[in-house]
Scaffold this motif. Structure first.
Motif, PDB file in Angstrom:
ATOM      1  N   PRO A  73       0.799  -1.233   0.000  1.00  0.00           N
ATOM      2  CA  PRO A  73       0.000   0.000   0.000  1.00  0.00           C
ATOM      3  C   PRO A  73       0.828   1.278   0.000  1.00  0.00           C
ATOM      4  CG  PRO A  73      -0.099  -1.095   2.146  1.00  0.00           C
ATOM      5  CD  PRO A  73       0.579  -2.046   1.215  1.00  0.00           C
ATOM      6  N   ARG A  74       2.070   1.218   0.495  1.00  0.00           N
ATOM      7  CA  ARG A  74       2.903   2.417   0.548  1.00  0.00           C
ATOM      8  C   ARG A  74       3.646   2.680  -0.759  1.00  0.00           C
ATOM      9  NH1 ARG A  74       7.001   1.895   5.125  1.00  0.00           N
ATOM     10  NH2 ARG A  74       7.412   4.044   4.459  1.00  0.00           N
ATOM     11  N   PHE A  75       3.918   1.621  -1.515  1.00  0.00           N
ATOM     12  CA  PHE A  75       4.769   1.734  -2.707  1.00  0.00           C
ATOM     13  C   PHE A  75       4.230   2.726  -3.750  1.00  0.00           C
ATOM     14  CE2 PHE A  75       6.055   0.145  -6.951  1.00  0.00           C
ATOM     15  CZ  PHE A  75       7.427   0.318  -6.843  1.00  0.00           C
ATOM     16  N   PRO A  76       2.944   2.665  -4.151  1.00  0.00           N
ATOM     17  CA  PRO A  76       2.470   3.591  -5.191  1.00  0.00           C
ATOM     18  C   PRO A  76       2.644   5.066  -4.814  1.00  0.00           C
ATOM     19  CG  PRO A  76       0.888   1.816  -4.869  1.00  0.00           C
ATOM     20  CD  PRO A  76       1.881   1.717  -3.754  1.00  0.00           C
ATOM     21  N   GLY A  77       2.370   5.420  -3.563  1.00  0.00           N
ATOM     22  CA  GLY A  77       2.484   6.815  -3.138  1.00  0.00           C
ATOM     23  C   GLY A  77       3.915   7.313  -3.137  1.00  0.00           C
ATOM     24  N   ILE A  78       4.827   6.487  -2.598  1.00  0.00           N
ATOM     25  CA  ILE A  78       6.246   6.859  -2.577  1.00  0.00           C
ATOM     26  C   ILE A  78       6.776   6.992  -3.999  1.00  0.00           C
ATOM     27  CG2 ILE A  78       8.557   6.064  -1.932  1.00  0.00           C
ATOM     28  CD1 ILE A  78       7.255   4.678   0.493  1.00  0.00           C
ATOM     29  N   LEU A  79       6.406   6.036  -4.850  1.00  0.00           N
ATOM     30  CA  LEU A  79       6.860   6.063  -6.237  1.00  0.00           C
ATOM     31  C   LEU A  79       6.348   7.303  -6.959  1.00  0.00           C
ATOM     32  CD1 LEU A  79       8.391   4.544  -8.452  1.00  0.00           C
ATOM     33  CD2 LEU A  79       6.257   3.381  -9.027  1.00  0.00           C
ATOM     34  N   ALA A  80       5.087   7.659  -6.738  1.00  0.00           N
ATOM     35  CA  ALA A  80       4.506   8.841  -7.384  1.00  0.00           C
ATOM     36  C   ALA A  80       5.270  10.107  -6.992  1.00  0.00           C
ATOM     37  CB  ALA A  80       3.032   8.965  -7.016  1.00  0.00           C
ATOM     38  N   ARG A  81       5.629  10.232  -5.699  1.00  0.00           N
ATOM     39  CA  ARG A  81       6.365  11.422  -5.252  1.00  0.00           C
ATOM     40  C   ARG A  81       7.756  11.487  -5.881  1.00  0.00           C
ATOM     41  NH1 ARG A  81       3.688  10.104  -0.436  1.00  0.00           N
ATOM     42  NH2 ARG A  81       5.482   8.960   0.422  1.00  0.00           N
ATOM     43  N   LEU A  82       8.404  10.344  -5.995  1.00  0.00           N
ATOM     44  CA  LEU A  82       9.723  10.321  -6.628  1.00  0.00           C
ATOM     45  C   LEU A  82       9.637  10.674  -8.111  1.00  0.00           C
ATOM     46  CD1 LEU A  82      11.202   7.092  -4.976  1.00  0.00           C
ATOM     47  CD2 LEU A  82      11.949   9.443  -4.561  1.00  0.00           C
ATOM     48  N   GLU A  83       8.622  10.153  -8.780  1.00  0.00           N
ATOM     49  CA  GLU A  83       8.470  10.412 -10.226  1.00  0.00           C
ATOM     50  C   GLU A  83       8.083  11.857 -10.515  1.00  0.00           C
ATOM     51  OE1 GLU A  83       7.163   5.904 -11.702  1.00  0.00           O
ATOM     52  OE2 GLU A  83       5.626   7.424 -11.343  1.00  0.00           O
ATOM     53  N   GLU A  84       7.471  12.530  -9.545  1.00  0.00           N
ATOM     54  CA  GLU A  84       7.076  13.929  -9.731  1.00  0.00           C
ATOM     55  C   GLU A  84       8.240  14.896  -9.578  1.00  0.00           C
ATOM     56  OE1 GLU A  84       3.985  14.442  -6.898  1.00  0.00           O
ATOM     57  OE2 GLU A  84       2.504  13.284  -8.046  1.00  0.00           O
ATOM     58  N   ASP A  85       9.365  14.422  -9.077  1.00  0.00           N
ATOM     59  CA  ASP A  85      10.531  15.294  -8.922  1.00  0.00           C
ATOM     60  C   ASP A  85      10.976  15.807 -10.300  1.00  0.00           C
ATOM     61  OD1 ASP A  85      13.465  16.002  -8.707  1.00  0.00           O
ATOM     62  OD2 ASP A  85      13.041  15.507  -6.610  1.00  0.00           O
ATOM     63  N   PRO A  86      11.310  17.097 -10.416  1.00  0.00           N
ATOM     64  CA  PRO A  86      11.707  17.658 -11.721  1.00  0.00           C
ATOM     65  C   PRO A  86      12.875  16.927 -12.378  1.00  0.00           C
ATOM     66  CG  PRO A  86      11.308  19.422 -10.138  1.00  0.00           C
ATOM     67  CD  PRO A  86      11.216  18.131  -9.374  1.00  0.00           C
ATOM     68  N   ILE A  87      13.731  16.279 -11.576  1.00  0.00           N
ATOM     69  CA  ILE A  87      14.883  15.590 -12.151  1.00  0.00           C
ATOM     70  C   ILE A  87      14.473  14.463 -13.089  1.00  0.00           C
ATOM     71  CG2 ILE A  87      15.175  13.819 -10.347  1.00  0.00           C
ATOM     72  CD1 ILE A  87      18.186  14.311 -10.526  1.00  0.00           C
TER      73      ILE A  87
END
Length: 553
Positions: A238-252
């Motif tokens: 349950p935690r993986f999708p949210g963490i992944l989304a935040r990482l993917e939203e990083d401008p880098i």
């Protein structure tokens, strides 16, 4: 933000390039440092501002234009076949969908200022452009690998969220791939710095092939587990999708998902072979450069073939084990699992009642019932479904004891596409059956799978002056069935069969692989001169590689 110029409107990125070009004219400025770059010289690291995914899209689209016969920008004297993400001159660049500029070797200030450029022939310029693209694309590749490792894999939040085994399956040997690639790039850059006008790269590629094989083979082999782990984490953690989304939203990440970074090694080793092939096409026949480029090309082909074989063997055995639980035989013992056996094609067709047909002819609707076919490389099984996931085999035969006759054109008034199949044992007829498909491609694909064409009749036997129908992949396609061909953008294929319902059977020029794919994923190459050039280049590559293989035996 945009910067207004007297005549045009530049992006902030273009402005950085202009500033750099001006600074390069100042002899007191020898080095500029870009944060996050491996070695620091901006001359070779402007490509780090461009992720490999973006470079790949633009470069492949450029190659598609070339193979279709078009010369992008009508800039033949500037080496129009090739372009690289070095971003050193916005005046001569072409652009990606994201607005980034891509430029050429001959636009590097040191090259332009040498006074030697006019001494290069058009073909020599194109050769250097092809070599330069290999270097700059490797830099771009490492930029994306760095994000995959430092931003995703080393993320404390993601590390804490994943188990040790999950993290291993998801990222595999990605840091090892990055380390090997950085050493590879470092040697390429040193060569470029030593002689920016007439540098070579294929000997460096050849030298690094053992290290590339050591890291790419396990990474690519692990890809199936990587995909399964990724999907399972999305569904069960349950935690993986949210963490992944935040990482993917990083401008880098430039709005690119993790999956686009994880697949990079597989894409890169394939692209690297294509880049060396482009260099080989430009080398002088019979020269030492041709010999070195051929050796590098052959080694990369071996790595890719070994990667594909490893993945394929694993998938084939898993599939046989899975099928062995579902397929049952009527009172017979049939050892399905074998190291030398694999599934070629499977699916359901309709059996037409032969007795009814012989009585009624084509005046009445013929009764049918479903029959399921499992075609292996050495035998064919015909079965009925016991339930959704189980099959009862009622007859089987060896591949060499099958006979087929296409009846579609002979049975007027009957809907569907019908063929007559005979299963023999020795010289004796064991079973015969009329099979019906709802589509022309369905019928044709089954006949082709049961009776594959002689490999000697492939494109390899064609003369370089023989004009053959060619199509080019314009959109990547992932094979859905065993008899289909996975296509990458810019693949050129000889079209052998085109069905009325939009399927094409083709042979890929680069490796001779044959299979089916949807017509919507390819485009016909209408230029005769382009078709002949593509064929001529392909035949030359085959001749020099076969000659080298013969000498080494």
């Amino acid at each position: 933000s945009p910067w207004e110029h007297e005549y045009t409107r530049f992006s902030a990125f273009d402005y950085l390039v202009l500033v750099y070009s001006e600074l390069r004219q100042d002899k007191n400025v020898e080095c500029l440092v870009v944060p996050g770059c491996c070695y620091g010289k901006l001359t070779h690291h402007l490509s780090f501002l461009v992720l490999y995914q973006e470079y790949s899209d633009v470069a492949i689209n450029r190659e598609i234009q070339r193979q279709q016969g078009a010369e992008p920008g009508n800039d033949e004297d500037r080496g129009g076949d090739y372009a690289s993400p070095s971003n050193l001159s916005p005046s001569s660049s072409f652009r990606s969908s994201r607005g980034s500029a891509f430029s050429l070797w001959q636009d590097i200030p040191d090259v332009r200022g040498s006074g030697e450029l006019d001494n290069f022939s058009n073909e020599e310029r194109k050769l250097q452009e092809a070599k330069f693209e290999l270097v700059t694309s490797e830099a771009s590749y490492i930029r994306s690998l760095t994000i995959a490792v430092d931003h995703f894999m080393m993320s404390p939040e993601l590390t804490e969220c994943l188990g040790t085994q999950e993290r291993q399956w998801l990222f595999s040997k990605l840091p090892d791939v990055k380390d090997v690639s950085e050493k590879f790039l470092q040697d390429l850059e040193h060569r470029l710095e030593a002689d920016i006008l007439r540098f070579d790269v294929c000997d460096i590629v050849l030298e690094h092939c053992p290290a590339l094989r050591r890291v790419y083979l396990p990474y690519v082999t692990n890809q199936a587990y990587q995909e399964q782990t990724y999907q399972r984490l999305l569904q069960e953690n349950p935690r993986f999708p949210g963490i992944l989304a935040r990482l993917e939203e990083d401008p880098i990440c430039q709005r690119l998902p993790l999956t686009s970074f994880l697949i990079l090694p597989f894409q890169r080793i394939t692209r690297l072979k294509m880049l060396v092939e482009n260099i080989l096409k430009r080398t002088t026949p019979g020269s030492r450069d041709e010999d070195t480029a051929t050796k590098a090309f052959n080694e990369l082909k071996k790595i890719i073939k070994e990667c594909n074989s490893s993945v394929q063997s694993m998938k084939r055995m898993e599939e046989l084990i899975h099928l062995n639980k579902k397929i049952h035989f009527e009172g017979k013992i049939f050892p399905l699992i074998s190291q030398s056996r694999w599934l070629v094609k499977h699916g359901e067709l309709l059996e037409v009642d032969m007795q009814t047909m012989s009585i009624s002819g084509s005046k009445f609707k013929l009764p049918t019932r479903p029959v399921y076919l499992h075609l292996f490389n050495d035998c064919l099984l015909l079965s009925r479904r016991k339930d959704t996931w189980k099959f009862m085999v009622f007859v089987h035969a060896k591949i060499g004891e099958l006979k087929v006759k296409d009846l579609s054109q002979k049975l007027q008034g009957i809907s569907g596409f019908i063929f007559h199949l005979q299963l023999c044992e020795g010289q004796q007829l064991k079973h015969q059956i009329l099979l019906k498909s709802q589509t022309e491609s369905g019928k044709q694909r089954w006949i082709t799978a049961m009776f594959p064409p002689d490999p000697k009749t492939t494109i390899e036997q064609a003369s370089e002056n023989e004009d053959l129908s060619q199509v080019q992949c314009i959109k990547s396609y992932q094979a859905q069935e065993h008899d289909e061909l996975t296509l990458e953008k810019a693949d050129i294929l000889q079209a052998k069969t085109i069905t009325s319902d939009g399927w094409v059977e083709g042979i890929r020029l680069s490796d001779g692989e044959r299979g089916w794919f949807p017509k919507t994923y390819v485009e016909e190459i209408t230029s005769r001169s382009a078709r002949l050039r593509n064929l001529r280049e392909n035949i030359r590559i085959k001749c020099v590689t076969q000659k080298l293989e013969g000498e080494s035996q």
